[in-house]
Scaffold this motif. Structure first.
Motif, PDB file in Angstrom:
ATOM      1  N   ARG A 167      85.286 -22.385  68.384  1.00 42.63           N
ATOM      2  CA  ARG A 167      84.064 -22.550  69.178  1.00 42.63           C
ATOM      3  C   ARG A 167      82.898 -22.935  68.283  1.00 42.63           C
ATOM      4  O   ARG A 167      82.124 -23.840  68.603  1.00 42.63           O
ATOM      5  CB  ARG A 167      83.746 -21.246  69.915  1.00 42.63           C
ATOM      6  CG  ARG A 167      82.466 -21.307  70.753  1.00 42.63           C
ATOM      7  CD  ARG A 167      82.203 -19.978  71.440  1.00 42.63           C
ATOM      8  NE  ARG A 167      83.291 -19.621  72.346  1.00 42.63           N
ATOM      9  CZ  ARG A 167      83.389 -18.436  72.956  1.00 42.63           C
ATOM     10  NH1 ARG A 167      82.464 -17.507  72.734  1.00 42.63           N
ATOM     11  NH2 ARG A 167      84.392 -18.188  73.756  1.00 42.63           N
ATOM     12  N   TRP A 168      82.763 -22.246  67.141  1.00 46.13           N
ATOM     13  CA  TRP A 168      81.688 -22.592  66.205  1.00 46.13           C
ATOM     14  C   TRP A 168      81.865 -24.003  65.665  1.00 46.13           C
ATOM     15  O   TRP A 168      80.886 -24.716  65.439  1.00 46.13           O
ATOM     16  CB  TRP A 168      81.656 -21.588  65.052  1.00 46.13           C
ATOM     17  CG  TRP A 168      81.113 -20.246  65.440  1.00 46.13           C
ATOM     18  CD1 TRP A 168      80.229 -19.964  66.443  1.00 46.13           C
ATOM     19  CD2 TRP A 168      81.408 -18.992  64.826  1.00 46.13           C
ATOM     20  NE1 TRP A 168      79.962 -18.619  66.499  1.00 46.13           N
ATOM     21  CE2 TRP A 168      80.669 -17.997  65.518  1.00 46.13           C
ATOM     22  CE3 TRP A 168      82.223 -18.598  63.766  1.00 46.13           C
ATOM     23  CZ2 TRP A 168      80.723 -16.647  65.171  1.00 46.13           C
ATOM     24  CZ3 TRP A 168      82.274 -17.259  63.421  1.00 46.13           C
ATOM     25  CH2 TRP A 168      81.536 -16.303  64.111  1.00 46.13           C
ATOM     26  N   THR A 169      83.130 -24.405  65.451  1.00 42.78           N
ATOM     27  CA  THR A 169      83.397 -25.751  64.955  1.00 42.78           C
ATOM     28  C   THR A 169      82.956 -26.803  65.974  1.00 42.78           C
ATOM     29  O   THR A 169      82.309 -27.792  65.629  1.00 42.78           O
ATOM     30  CB  THR A 169      84.895 -25.928  64.640  1.00 42.78           C
ATOM     31  OG1 THR A 169      85.277 -24.973  63.639  1.00 42.78           O
ATOM     32  CG2 THR A 169      85.184 -27.328  64.141  1.00 42.78           C
ATOM     33  N   GLU A 170      83.324 -26.577  67.235  1.00 39.14           N
ATOM     34  CA  GLU A 170      82.936 -27.520  68.289  1.00 39.14           C
ATOM     35  C   GLU A 170      81.423 -27.607  68.443  1.00 39.14           C
ATOM     36  O   GLU A 170      80.880 -28.668  68.772  1.00 39.14           O
ATOM     37  CB  GLU A 170      83.572 -27.105  69.616  1.00 39.14           C
ATOM     38  CG  GLU A 170      85.091 -27.254  69.644  1.00 39.14           C
ATOM     39  CD  GLU A 170      85.722 -26.570  70.846  1.00 39.14           C
ATOM     40  OE1 GLU A 170      84.958 -26.037  71.678  1.00 39.14           O
ATOM     41  OE2 GLU A 170      86.965 -26.562  70.933  1.00 39.14           O
ATOM     42  N   LYS A 175      79.484 -26.933  60.165  1.00 38.61           N
ATOM     43  CA  LYS A 175      79.336 -28.156  59.383  1.00 38.61           C
ATOM     44  C   LYS A 175      78.129 -28.059  58.463  1.00 38.61           C
ATOM     45  O   LYS A 175      77.069 -27.584  58.855  1.00 38.61           O
ATOM     46  CB  LYS A 175      79.183 -29.365  60.305  1.00 38.61           C
ATOM     47  CG  LYS A 175      80.463 -29.774  61.025  1.00 38.61           C
ATOM     48  CD  LYS A 175      80.281 -31.081  61.764  1.00 38.61           C
ATOM     49  CE  LYS A 175      81.589 -31.549  62.393  1.00 38.61           C
ATOM     50  NZ  LYS A 175      81.434 -32.856  63.069  1.00 38.61           N
ATOM     51  N   ARG A 176      78.313 -28.525  57.244  1.00 40.84           N
ATOM     52  CA  ARG A 176      77.217 -28.553  56.282  1.00 40.84           C
ATOM     53  C   ARG A 176      76.570 -29.938  56.333  1.00 40.84           C
ATOM     54  O   ARG A 176      77.246 -30.959  56.196  1.00 40.84           O
ATOM     55  CB  ARG A 176      77.741 -28.256  54.877  1.00 40.84           C
ATOM     56  CG  ARG A 176      78.488 -26.938  54.787  1.00 40.84           C
ATOM     57  CD  ARG A 176      78.938 -26.641  53.376  1.00 40.84           C
ATOM     58  NE  ARG A 176      77.794 -26.313  52.534  1.00 40.84           N
ATOM     59  CZ  ARG A 176      77.877 -26.139  51.210  1.00 40.84           C
ATOM     60  NH1 ARG A 176      79.054 -26.266  50.611  1.00 40.84           N
ATOM     61  NH2 ARG A 176      76.817 -25.839  50.507  1.00 40.84           N
ATOM     62  N   ARG A 177      75.266 -29.943  56.549  1.00 45.26           N
ATOM     63  CA  ARG A 177      74.537 -31.206  56.601  1.00 45.26           C
ATOM     64  C   ARG A 177      74.535 -31.820  55.202  1.00 45.26           C
ATOM     65  O   ARG A 177      73.996 -31.238  54.256  1.00 45.26           O
ATOM     66  CB  ARG A 177      73.124 -30.977  57.123  1.00 45.26           C
ATOM     67  CG  ARG A 177      73.110 -30.605  58.607  1.00 45.26           C
ATOM     68  CD  ARG A 177      71.755 -30.122  59.059  1.00 45.26           C
ATOM     69  NE  ARG A 177      70.710 -31.122  58.924  1.00 45.26           N
ATOM     70  CZ  ARG A 177      70.449 -32.075  59.825  1.00 45.26           C
ATOM     71  NH1 ARG A 177      71.188 -32.154  60.930  1.00 45.26           N
ATOM     72  NH2 ARG A 177      69.468 -32.947  59.635  1.00 45.26           N
ATOM     73  N   THR A 178      75.141 -32.997  55.104  1.00 45.30           N
ATOM     74  CA  THR A 178      75.492 -33.556  53.798  1.00 45.30           C
ATOM     75  C   THR A 178      74.954 -34.958  53.618  1.00 45.30           C
ATOM     76  O   THR A 178      74.992 -35.777  54.549  1.00 45.30           O
ATOM     77  CB  THR A 178      77.024 -33.561  53.627  1.00 45.30           C
ATOM     78  OG1 THR A 178      77.526 -32.220  53.793  1.00 45.30           O
ATOM     79  CG2 THR A 178      77.425 -34.092  52.266  1.00 45.30           C
TER      80      THR A 178
END
Length: 504
Positions: A167-170, A175-178
């Motif tokens: 759920r957190w992935t979706e 995700k790390r802002r890169t």
């Protein structure tokens, strides 16, 4: 890990762009800055909490079976066995990489490995019981029941954990802002590797490169070039950036060093993509973003669990200090009100973490009609703008006590580099003009007290040498931070107040 020498960086490099005058960026960069940003979660903290919860479940299960079916007088035997087994299980689970975000997302692979690892741990326990001839002390029924029920508990726990992580992935919260530094073919290969092994861990914002033309096109595999490396500094100050991946070979030493000298002022992790190096290092030399191997170049000073510990420490100390010092604050407020007209509190814009503008609170120490909100003129000895009460509370730093409310709001730390006024000057130069690399002190939250203050560098900064000494001490604190150092600074602060001669 590569470390920028703060002293050398202060001499060699400066970010001259005034932070209150926004630098012009490309339309693509401005569009990313304007877009809303979802709050992110630390993978390190998640795996840490997951390990503690898993160990607690296994320990409670083992003890629960013992309490229900075994003589409770044998606690002295079972409790050490349970704790040792759970500790061994955690070590084995980590050894087979079961406590990684990427592992939590899998189903059959994760469940198969967790059952196999738990079974192996219990087999080791059974062999140990046999070898030490402890079968009379340890119940076989308990062993078999804990093995089977433990496996079932782990399966259920891991399935629930997978649902939560998915759920957190979706939602994009893992995700790390890169940003990528580099361009051309090297960047294209890196982007392909990210898409293959780290697409669920990286939110790729774009590329920054100093080169032009064919070697660095405006777009690589659908990702825009957002500007030069110097533009990345302004970009990261206006929108969250967690990670910078450098797509340069180690042989390009001058380019890599120049890039690091520019970017060290930012509170981001900097990694060198392993694909750009022809050297092959041992497995332990690499860290991983998803499944992407990288080499660590620089770390954000305080992150993950350290960020949690410092936040808890700050709020606990601030709350305790407010309760303890409330009589002093009430008396100060009354004294200010009796001596001169105007508000008791004074608000001033200052730079916070990563140069974010914040309003800090202070007890008013000047006459209302003579206040200097921008601190364009430093307070000097016998300054006519300062009231009699103001002189006392500035000398004793009582005027800073309302900043404890800034700490509770999460804008300040109890300990950290002092936040300077926007237009404060030394020798008629703004601080960031007087000291090269000045903005590196904003890689952590500013504080009410700090390493510079307990070492005698508080009060008037009328010369460039004084502000350089402050910055050098701030950078030392950032590079050597620990909770113990914070406690030491906190204890020494009231002691140093009685010996300081520089605060007016």
């Amino acid at each position: 890990m590569y470390r920028v020498d703060p002293q050398k960086a202060i001499t060699d490099h400066a970010t001259r762009q005034p932070v209150d005058q926004e630098q012009r960026l490309t339309p693509q960069a401005e569009a990313i800055i304007a877009a809303p940003v979802e709050s992110s979660l630390s993978g390190t903290v998640i795996t840490g909490v997951a390990q503690v919860a898993e160990a607690a479940l296994l320990a409670l299960l083992g003890y629960g079976i013992h309490a229900a079916y075994i003589n409770p007088n044998s606690d002295a035997v079972y409790i050490p066995v349970i704790l040792t087994t759970v500790l061994l299980a955690n070590v084995v689970f980590n050894a087979v990489r079961l406590h990684r975000i990427s592992a939590y997302r899998t189903l059959y692979s994760q469940l198969g490995r967790i059952i196999g690892a738990w079974t192996a741990v219990m087999v080791v326990l059974m062999v140990g019981v046999f070898l030490f001839k402890a079968s009379d002390l340890i119940s076989r029924f308990w062993l078999i029941t804990w093995l089977l029920s433990g496996a079932g508990t782990l399966v259920i726990y891991r399935m629930l954990l997978r649902i939560l992580v998915q759920r957190w992935t979706e939602q994009g919260r893992l995700k790390r802002r890169t940003a990528i530094v580099g361009g051309g073919n090297d960047a294209a290969i890196l982007i392909q590797q990210i898409q293959a092994g780290a697409s669920r861990d990286i939110n790729l914002l774009g590329l920054f490169d100093d080169r032009e033309g064919e070697r660095s096109p405006d777009e690589v595999l659908g990702h825009k070039k957002l500007g030069r490396v110097s533009d990345l500094i302004e970009f990261a100050r206006r929108t969250p950036v967690d990670l910078v991946i450098v797509s340069m070979p180690l042989s390009a030493e001058k380019r890599v060093l120049d890039m690091l000298t520019q970017l060290w002022v930012l509170p981001v992790d900097i990694r060198l993509s392993a694909h750009s190096s022809k050297l092959k290092f041992t497995e332990k030399a690499y860290s991983y973003v998803g499944e992407l191997p990288v080499l660590d170049m620089a770390d954000r000073p305080i992150s993950d669990w350290n960020l949690v510990f410092k936040a808890v420490f700050d709020r606990a100390v601030a709350l305790f200090a407010l309760i303890l010092l409330s009589p002093v604050m009430i008396i100060t407020a009354i004294a200010i009100k009796l001596e001169s007209k105007g508000p008791v509190l004074f608000r001033q814009k200052r730079h916070g973490f990563n140069n974010e503008l914040i309003d800090i609170y202070k007890f008013r120490s000047m006459y209302t009609d003579r206040t200097d909100a921008n601190a364009s003129k430093l307070v000097t000895r016998d300054d006519p703008r300062v009231t009699r009460v103001g002189r006392f509370i500035r000398k004793t730093s009582i005027d800073e006590l309302p900043q404890l409310f800034n700490v509770l709001k999460g804008e300040l730390s109890v300990v950290g580099p002092r936040p300077h006024a926007l237009h404060a000057k030394a020798d008629n130069k703004l601080y960031y003009e007087a000291v090269e690399g000045y903005f590196a002190r904003h890689r952590v939250k500013p504080g009410i007290t700090g390493w510079a203050q307990i070492n005698g560098w508080r009060g008037e900064t009328d010369t460039i040498d004084k502000i350089m000494q402050r910055v050098n001490h701030d950078l030392y604190y950032i590079e050597n931070w620990s909770i113990l150092l914070d406690i030491y600074i906190l204890v020494m602060t009231p002691i140093r107040l009685f010996t300081s001669k520089n605060a007016y």
